[in-house]
Design a protein around this motif. Structure first.
Motif, PDB file in Angstrom:
ATOM      1  N   GLY A  89      42.311  32.342  29.461  1.00 20.57           N
ATOM      2  CA  GLY A  89      42.223  32.764  30.864  1.00 20.57           C
ATOM      3  C   GLY A  89      43.077  33.986  31.113  1.00 20.57           C
ATOM      4  O   GLY A  89      44.239  34.029  30.709  1.00 20.57           O
ATOM      5  N   HIS A  90      42.517  34.980  31.774  1.00 13.96           N
ATOM      6  CA  HIS A  90      43.212  36.232  32.031  1.00 13.96           C
ATOM      7  C   HIS A  90      43.420  36.434  33.525  1.00 13.96           C
ATOM      8  O   HIS A  90      42.464  36.304  34.314  1.00 13.96           O
ATOM      9  N   ARG A  91      44.640  36.772  33.904  1.00 12.80           N
ATOM     10  CA  ARG A  91      44.871  37.229  35.265  1.00 12.80           C
ATOM     11  C   ARG A  91      44.434  38.686  35.364  1.00 12.80           C
ATOM     12  O   ARG A  91      44.876  39.541  34.604  1.00 12.80           O
ATOM     13  N   VAL A  92      43.527  38.960  36.300  1.00 16.49           N
ATOM     14  CA  VAL A  92      43.092  40.328  36.577  1.00 16.49           C
ATOM     15  C   VAL A  92      43.427  40.617  38.040  1.00 16.49           C
ATOM     16  O   VAL A  92      43.016  39.868  38.933  1.00 16.49           O
ATOM     17  N   VAL A  93      44.167  41.678  38.271  1.00 18.63           N
ATOM     18  CA  VAL A  93      44.671  41.936  39.622  1.00 18.63           C
ATOM     19  C   VAL A  93      43.544  42.279  40.591  1.00 18.63           C
ATOM     20  O   VAL A  93      43.464  41.733  41.683  1.00 18.63           O
ATOM     21  N   VAL A 146      40.309  35.702  36.039  1.00 21.16           N
ATOM     22  CA  VAL A 146      40.663  35.106  37.325  1.00 21.16           C
ATOM     23  C   VAL A 146      41.314  36.215  38.157  1.00 21.16           C
ATOM     24  O   VAL A 146      42.329  36.776  37.760  1.00 21.16           O
ATOM     25  N   PHE A 147      40.720  36.523  39.288  1.00 15.24           N
ATOM     26  CA  PHE A 147      41.081  37.717  40.052  1.00 15.24           C
ATOM     27  C   PHE A 147      42.043  37.414  41.196  1.00 15.24           C
ATOM     28  O   PHE A 147      41.810  36.488  41.985  1.00 15.24           O
ATOM     29  N   ASP A 148      43.108  38.227  41.294  1.00 14.77           N
ATOM     30  CA  ASP A 148      44.043  38.109  42.411  1.00 14.77           C
ATOM     31  C   ASP A 148      43.353  38.302  43.751  1.00 14.77           C
ATOM     32  O   ASP A 148      43.772  37.742  44.769  1.00 14.77           O
ATOM     33  N   THR A 149      42.325  39.144  43.766  1.00 20.38           N
ATOM     34  CA  THR A 149      41.668  39.490  45.021  1.00 20.38           C
ATOM     35  C   THR A 149      40.680  38.434  45.512  1.00 20.38           C
ATOM     36  O   THR A 149      40.289  38.452  46.680  1.00 20.38           O
ATOM     37  N   ALA A 150      40.263  37.517  44.637  1.00 14.56           N
ATOM     38  CA  ALA A 150      39.159  36.609  44.984  1.00 14.56           C
ATOM     39  C   ALA A 150      39.481  35.712  46.180  1.00 14.56           C
ATOM     40  O   ALA A 150      38.628  35.506  47.057  1.00 14.56           O
ATOM     41  N   MET A 179      46.239  40.962  47.199  1.00 13.23           N
ATOM     42  CA  MET A 179      46.559  40.495  45.851  1.00 13.23           C
ATOM     43  C   MET A 179      47.345  39.176  45.940  1.00 13.23           C
ATOM     44  O   MET A 179      47.515  38.614  47.003  1.00 13.23           O
ATOM     45  N   HIS A 180      47.849  38.725  44.796  1.00 12.83           N
ATOM     46  CA  HIS A 180      48.594  37.459  44.680  1.00 12.83           C
ATOM     47  C   HIS A 180      47.761  36.269  45.140  1.00 12.83           C
ATOM     48  O   HIS A 180      48.296  35.234  45.550  1.00 12.83           O
ATOM     49  N   GLY A 181      46.417  36.398  45.035  1.00 14.20           N
ATOM     50  CA  GLY A 181      45.561  35.339  45.552  1.00 14.20           C
ATOM     51  C   GLY A 181      45.766  33.993  44.894  1.00 14.20           C
ATOM     52  O   GLY A 181      45.729  32.956  45.568  1.00 14.20           O
ATOM     53  N   THR A 182      45.989  33.975  43.566  1.00 16.32           N
ATOM     54  CA  THR A 182      46.180  32.685  42.895  1.00 16.32           C
ATOM     55  C   THR A 182      47.453  32.001  43.370  1.00 16.32           C
ATOM     56  O   THR A 182      47.508  30.778  43.500  1.00 16.32           O
ATOM     57  N   SER A 183      48.484  32.790  43.647  1.00 20.87           N
ATOM     58  CA  SER A 183      49.739  32.215  44.138  1.00 20.87           C
ATOM     59  C   SER A 183      49.573  31.673  45.553  1.00 20.87           C
ATOM     60  O   SER A 183      49.979  30.536  45.857  1.00 20.87           O
ATOM     61  N   HIS A 184      48.965  32.462  46.443  1.00 19.68           N
ATOM     62  CA  HIS A 184      48.764  31.995  47.820  1.00 19.68           C
ATOM     63  C   HIS A 184      47.877  30.756  47.852  1.00 19.68           C
ATOM     64  O   HIS A 184      48.129  29.827  48.630  1.00 19.68           O
ATOM     65  N   LEU A 185      46.852  30.724  47.016  1.00 16.55           N
ATOM     66  CA  LEU A 185      45.987  29.546  46.945  1.00 16.55           C
ATOM     67  C   LEU A 185      46.785  28.321  46.523  1.00 16.55           C
ATOM     68  O   LEU A 185      46.704  27.258  47.154  1.00 16.55           O
ATOM     69  N   PHE A 186      47.574  28.466  45.446  1.00 14.92           N
ATOM     70  CA  PHE A 186      48.313  27.317  44.918  1.00 14.92           C
ATOM     71  C   PHE A 186      49.300  26.763  45.938  1.00 14.92           C
ATOM     72  O   PHE A 186      49.314  25.551  46.210  1.00 14.92           O
ATOM     73  N   ILE A 389      44.924  29.592  36.965  1.00 15.15           N
ATOM     74  CA  ILE A 389      44.099  30.302  35.982  1.00 15.15           C
ATOM     75  C   ILE A 389      43.537  29.316  34.957  1.00 15.15           C
ATOM     76  O   ILE A 389      42.360  29.384  34.592  1.00 15.15           O
ATOM     77  N   ALA A 390      44.371  28.390  34.503  1.00 11.67           N
ATOM     78  CA  ALA A 390      43.918  27.390  33.530  1.00 11.67           C
ATOM     79  C   ALA A 390      42.845  26.490  34.127  1.00 11.67           C
ATOM     80  O   ALA A 390      41.830  26.178  33.471  1.00 11.67           O
TER      81      ALA A 390
END
Length: 399
Positions: A89-93, A146-150, A179-186, A389-390
């Motif tokens: 899994g790759h973090r893509v900004v 996995v995109f930060d923007t999604a 950005m930081h979408g995965t963090s805000h989601l979590f 991401i995982a």
């Protein structure tokens, strides 16, 4: 051990964070950091089951050499580990408007990530380098972007559009992405659990504060506004990034002060923010040490950082209407009780009252509420972007 293990890669321009994550429960089997790429002192450190390791990489190593070392000298020496991987899994900004959710990587996806590189020039090219290196190391494994923007694709047009000619959005894609979408989601989902509310009924303001920083307004579990813009340069004061400025400053510096456009942009990206104001460092720990020594420029940098952050948080009461919790996360948000205290003092119009003991105790990976019982809720939640991401990677490749 579950066989849903994912190798997670987060590639920066000169560094690489990596982890092997159990997608089911978030357990980290391995975590590490390779840094100082393309320099004589390129190096790597990692942790396996609590045991730490470190090494110097060959001089001027970069992503390919780092991933090769991770595979050959760390992963393959853990017997049977690689056989349990289901994906990389790759973090893509930045995914622009092309990528509104995580995707399995194909040549067409790589092309799309490259096309978005101008929107995140420090990050997307590095992600492509990581994808290529991982493909060489694990040619048989599916890879996921996995995109930060999604997460921010749920923003309404009133939030994401700039007051520019509309055709610039329709024809050129010029808009706010965030950005930081995965963090805000979590952290929003963890906040809902802590509040014992369904995420679909939870309103949260999430402040992700690190060397880069952003604030996100999350209504009923979905992003409705965020502080970063078309690129990661907008919004808050950050480590080396200026955040919001009057765009006429760029024209003034170019036409009247003799700067080049590239020189101005380099300054806004790499020489501004905490570093620019303080003249000391982009690292908030260095800023705070200098504040304690009475350095006035450091104090000014810290206070501007907190003031700008508090203004953004206050503004996000507008799209939310009701704030169930204010969440601090990221390196600064999780570990600086001083920043949290200063910001909440600036937000006393909302009735926040800091519990000093809880605030001081909630550092170094600890989660908890930091306000008094009769106060609106502010809490600290350590982020876990790697687990997001995982999870996304495992879900896509095993669907």
């Amino acid at each position: 051990m579950s066989n849903k293990l994912v190798l997670v890669l987060n590639c920066g321009s000169s560094s690489l964070k990596f982890a092997v994550i159990n997608a089911n429960n978030g357990d980290e089997v391995i975590s590490g950091l390779a840094e100082c790429f393309n320099l004589p002192d390129a190096r790597m450190k990692w942790k396996i089951a609590g045991e730490k390791g470190a090494t110097h990489l060959p001089a001027n190593s970069a992503h390919k050499e780092a991933i090769s070392y991770i595979v050959e000298e760390i992963i393959k020496k853990e017997e049977g580990l690689a056989e349990q991987f289901v994906a990389v899994g790759h973090r893509v900004v930045h995914g622009g408007e092309q990528f509104t959710k995580s995707v399995v990587i194909t040549p067409e996806v790589c092309k799309g990530i490259n096309e978005c590189a101008s929107l995140a020039p420090l990050h997307n090219p590095a992600a492509i380098m990581g994808i290529r290196a991982a493909r060489d190391a694990f040619p048989e494994l599916p890879q996921v972007a996995v995109f930060d923007t999604a997460f921010h694709q749920s923003m309404p047009a009133t939030s994401f559009l700039y007051a520019l000619p509309y055709h610039l959005y329709k024809e050129k894609g010029i808009r706010r992405y965030g950005m930081h979408g995965t963090s805000h989601l979590f952290v929003s989902r963890e906040a809902a659990k802590a509040l014992d509310k369904p995420i679909s009924e939870t309103n949260v303001i999430s402040a992700h504060l690190g060397n880069g920083g952003s604030v996100c307004a999350i209504k009923n579990g979905q992003c409705v506004d965020t502080s970063m813009g078309m690129t990661p340069l907008a919004g808050l004061v950050m480590g080396t990034r200026c955040g919001d400025i009057d765009p006429s400053i760029i024209e003034h510096l170019v036409t009247r002060e003799g700067y080049s456009v590239s020189g101005v942009m380099d300054m806004l990206q790499k020489q501004s923010g905490l570093l620019g104001i303080s003249g000391i460092s982009s690292d908030f720990r260095d800023i705070q040490n200098a504040c304690e020594e009475g350095n006035q420029q450091a104090i000014l940098a810290r206070d501007i950082f907190c003031y700008r952050l508090a203004k953004y948080i206050a503004g996000y009461a507008v799209p939310l209407g009701r704030i169930d919790a204010l969440v601090f996360t990221g390196g600064i948000g999780e570990n600086s009780d001083l920043v949290r205290n200063k910001v909440l003092e600036l937000l006393t119009v909302f009735g926040y009252q800091v519990d000093a003991e809880k605030n001081k105790a909630t550092i170094l990976g600890k989660q908890g509420t930091i306000t008094k019982e009769n106060s609106p809720i502010a809490m600290v939640i350590p982020t876990n972007e790697e687990w997001v991401i995982a999870q996304d990677s495992a879900a896509l490749v095993t669907a």
